[in-house]
Scaffold this motif. Sequence first.
Motif, PDB file in Angstrom:
ATOM      1  N   UNK A 166      37.535  37.210  45.632  1.00 30.57           N
ATOM      2  CA  UNK A 166      37.381  37.243  44.173  1.00 30.57           C
ATOM      3  C   UNK A 166      37.877  38.522  43.515  1.00 30.57           C
ATOM      4  N   UNK A 167      37.673  39.659  44.176  1.00 34.18           N
ATOM      5  CA  UNK A 167      38.089  40.919  43.561  1.00 34.18           C
ATOM      6  C   UNK A 167      39.596  41.014  43.369  1.00 34.18           C
ATOM      7  N   UNK A 168      40.359  40.220  44.121  1.00 35.84           N
ATOM      8  CA  UNK A 168      41.812  40.286  43.995  1.00 35.84           C
ATOM      9  C   UNK A 168      42.321  39.673  42.700  1.00 35.84           C
ATOM     10  N   UNK A 169      41.499  38.882  42.021  1.00 36.26           N
ATOM     11  CA  UNK A 169      41.931  38.275  40.769  1.00 36.26           C
ATOM     12  C   UNK A 169      41.037  38.694  39.603  1.00 36.26           C
ATOM     13  N   UNK A 170      40.286  39.761  39.770  1.00 36.13           N
ATOM     14  CA  UNK A 170      39.368  40.188  38.725  1.00 36.13           C
ATOM     15  C   UNK A 170      40.103  40.639  37.463  1.00 36.13           C
ATOM     16  N   UNK A 171      41.214  41.339  37.616  1.00 37.64           N
ATOM     17  CA  UNK A 171      41.860  41.972  36.468  1.00 37.64           C
ATOM     18  C   UNK A 171      43.220  41.400  36.098  1.00 37.64           C
ATOM     19  N   UNK A 172      43.840  40.659  36.994  1.00 35.81           N
ATOM     20  CA  UNK A 172      45.172  40.119  36.703  1.00 35.81           C
ATOM     21  C   UNK A 172      45.476  38.980  37.664  1.00 35.81           C
ATOM     22  N   UNK A 173      46.498  38.175  37.359  1.00 34.04           N
ATOM     23  CA  UNK A 173      46.863  37.092  38.272  1.00 34.04           C
ATOM     24  C   UNK A 173      47.324  37.646  39.619  1.00 34.04           C
ATOM     25  N   UNK A 174      47.179  36.820  40.634  1.00 32.74           N
ATOM     26  CA  UNK A 174      47.605  37.195  41.976  1.00 32.74           C
ATOM     27  C   UNK A 174      48.646  36.200  42.472  1.00 32.74           C
ATOM     28  N   UNK A 175      49.792  36.683  42.869  1.00 33.52           N
ATOM     29  CA  UNK A 175      50.804  35.842  43.496  1.00 33.52           C
ATOM     30  C   UNK A 175      50.691  35.948  45.002  1.00 33.52           C
ATOM     31  N   UNK A 176      50.590  34.800  45.680  1.00 27.08           N
ATOM     32  CA  UNK A 176      50.465  34.821  47.135  1.00 27.08           C
ATOM     33  C   UNK A 176      51.072  33.545  47.704  1.00 27.08           C
ATOM     34  N   UNK A 177      51.908  33.689  48.704  1.00 27.15           N
ATOM     35  CA  UNK A 177      52.506  32.529  49.349  1.00 27.15           C
ATOM     36  C   UNK A 177      51.542  31.988  50.395  1.00 27.15           C
ATOM     37  N   UNK A 178      51.212  30.703  50.274  1.00 26.17           N
ATOM     38  CA  UNK A 178      50.313  30.024  51.190  1.00 26.17           C
ATOM     39  C   UNK A 178      51.057  28.827  51.769  1.00 26.17           C
ATOM     40  N   UNK A 179      51.193  28.784  53.095  1.00 33.93           N
ATOM     41  CA  UNK A 179      51.889  27.664  53.746  1.00 33.93           C
ATOM     42  C   UNK A 179      53.270  27.430  53.132  1.00 33.93           C
ATOM     43  N   UNK A 180      53.997  28.515  52.941  1.00 35.50           N
ATOM     44  CA  UNK A 180      55.359  28.484  52.383  1.00 35.50           C
ATOM     45  C   UNK A 180      55.401  28.034  50.927  1.00 35.50           C
ATOM     46  N   UNK A 220      54.718  29.363  47.144  1.00 32.41           N
ATOM     47  CA  UNK A 220      54.347  30.477  46.258  1.00 32.41           C
ATOM     48  C   UNK A 220      53.341  29.995  45.210  1.00 32.41           C
ATOM     49  N   UNK A 221      52.158  30.607  45.210  1.00 33.44           N
ATOM     50  CA  UNK A 221      51.058  30.176  44.351  1.00 33.44           C
ATOM     51  C   UNK A 221      50.566  31.372  43.538  1.00 33.44           C
ATOM     52  N   UNK A 222      50.154  31.101  42.294  1.00 37.29           N
ATOM     53  CA  UNK A 222      49.524  32.128  41.478  1.00 37.29           C
ATOM     54  C   UNK A 222      48.061  31.736  41.273  1.00 37.29           C
ATOM     55  N   UNK A 223      47.171  32.703  41.451  1.00 37.43           N
ATOM     56  CA  UNK A 223      45.733  32.505  41.280  1.00 37.43           C
ATOM     57  C   UNK A 223      45.271  33.334  40.088  1.00 37.43           C
ATOM     58  N   UNK A 224      44.350  32.783  39.292  1.00 43.10           N
ATOM     59  CA  UNK A 224      43.814  33.528  38.165  1.00 43.10           C
ATOM     60  C   UNK A 224      42.483  32.929  37.739  1.00 43.10           C
ATOM     61  N   UNK A 225      41.756  33.690  36.921  1.00 40.94           N
ATOM     62  CA  UNK A 225      40.506  33.200  36.348  1.00 40.94           C
ATOM     63  C   UNK A 225      40.789  32.683  34.942  1.00 40.94           C
ATOM     64  N   UNK A 226      40.467  31.412  34.737  1.00 34.39           N
ATOM     65  CA  UNK A 226      40.722  30.801  33.444  1.00 34.39           C
ATOM     66  C   UNK A 226      39.471  30.692  32.605  1.00 34.39           C
ATOM     67  N   UNK A 227      39.345  29.593  31.878  1.00 33.98           N
ATOM     68  CA  UNK A 227      38.204  29.367  30.997  1.00 33.98           C
ATOM     69  C   UNK A 227      36.895  29.474  31.763  1.00 33.98           C
ATOM     70  N   UNK A 228      35.941  30.194  31.174  1.00 35.41           N
ATOM     71  CA  UNK A 228      34.594  30.350  31.718  1.00 35.41           C
ATOM     72  C   UNK A 228      34.602  30.954  33.119  1.00 35.41           C
ATOM     73  N   UNK A 229      35.648  31.700  33.428  1.00 35.54           N
ATOM     74  CA  UNK A 229      35.709  32.418  34.692  1.00 35.54           C
ATOM     75  C   UNK A 229      36.039  31.582  35.907  1.00 35.54           C
ATOM     76  N   UNK A 230      36.379  30.309  35.701  1.00 34.92           N
ATOM     77  CA  UNK A 230      36.670  29.479  36.871  1.00 34.92           C
ATOM     78  C   UNK A 230      38.051  29.806  37.420  1.00 34.92           C
TER      79      UNK A 230
END
Length: 355
Positions: free
Chosen positions: A18-32, A34-44
Amino acid sequence: MTRQAPYPLNTWYVACTPDEIDNKPLGRTICNKPVVFFRGDEGRVAAMDDFCPHRGAPLSLGFVCDGKLVCGYHGLEMNCSGKCDSMPGQRVRGFPSVRTYPVEERYGFIWIWPGDSDKADTSLIPVLEWADNPEWAYGGGLYHIGCEYRLMIDNLMDLTHETYVHASSIGQPEIEEAAPDTNVNGDEVVTRREMENIPAPPFWQAALRGNGLADDVPVDRWQICRFTPPSHVLIEVGVAHAGNGGAKAPADKKASSIVVDFITPESDTSIWYFWGMARNFKPEDQALTDKIREGQGKIFEEDLEMLEAQQRNLLRYPDRQLLKLNIDGGGVQARRIIDRILSEEREATRVEASA
């Protein structure tokens, strides 16, 4: 014909903390992918392809505003479902949605299902009984390692290498002198090794002291490695003053923990390795947690160097056959389970394509 990935896709992997997306989006390649992770509405938490449909910029270079992911190139805004909501001065509601992935925040990790979204089932996330439990403490970290994910599974299911790779911390000759016992229970592989009346190595001497126990007496030591698909390995480890029952010894006679290993493929030859240790003695002692984490991190650094060198060698000599010994039983059985799951996924894809 599309090449099948060498790792299961219809399953849950740890993607980040969770701390990796606390302040900004995170780009990470998973199983080849490229995915971006972020906290949207209501922190989900949300996850989607790291690709802006406007000009193809990585969305992970953007920012989050009012629960929307904003592309850092031209300001295109996307909501958690991947739909393009707005863009300054433009009409974009007709833009195609960005592919999203099922994600779940649980046990201090963010999990992703990189395969068919319709098959995602949160009940399949492994239960971590030590997480969110005040009687346990946990400390861990993340390494990016340039090796194929099954090499790490092999490494964790056969701890004989500790005698050599980790000679100054957890290794000792008695490990290779004790034959491992491997059993398969459905999709779980368990490799057990027990050693009696031996000296405690430096790491476990420190753990004994941390639990207020003498560190200069003979101990009984155990290692119980548990693999579950797709690539999770939890290892029950510990030492107890000799003659008190080993792993079943009372709490005031032992120091024991669960080594946590979540291995997430990045590519065919690289992984995200989420490691840690959960313990149920002196959970309130943060200084002890930090000290154990530091020591464990150094141990895993030694694995990293060996595994990356091994991967380079295997790529250099792709046609050479590797030998299998009795100590390899845990890794061999884990690979058989993975191969079966891959075969099942391949057959399911074939059936769906022909329907």
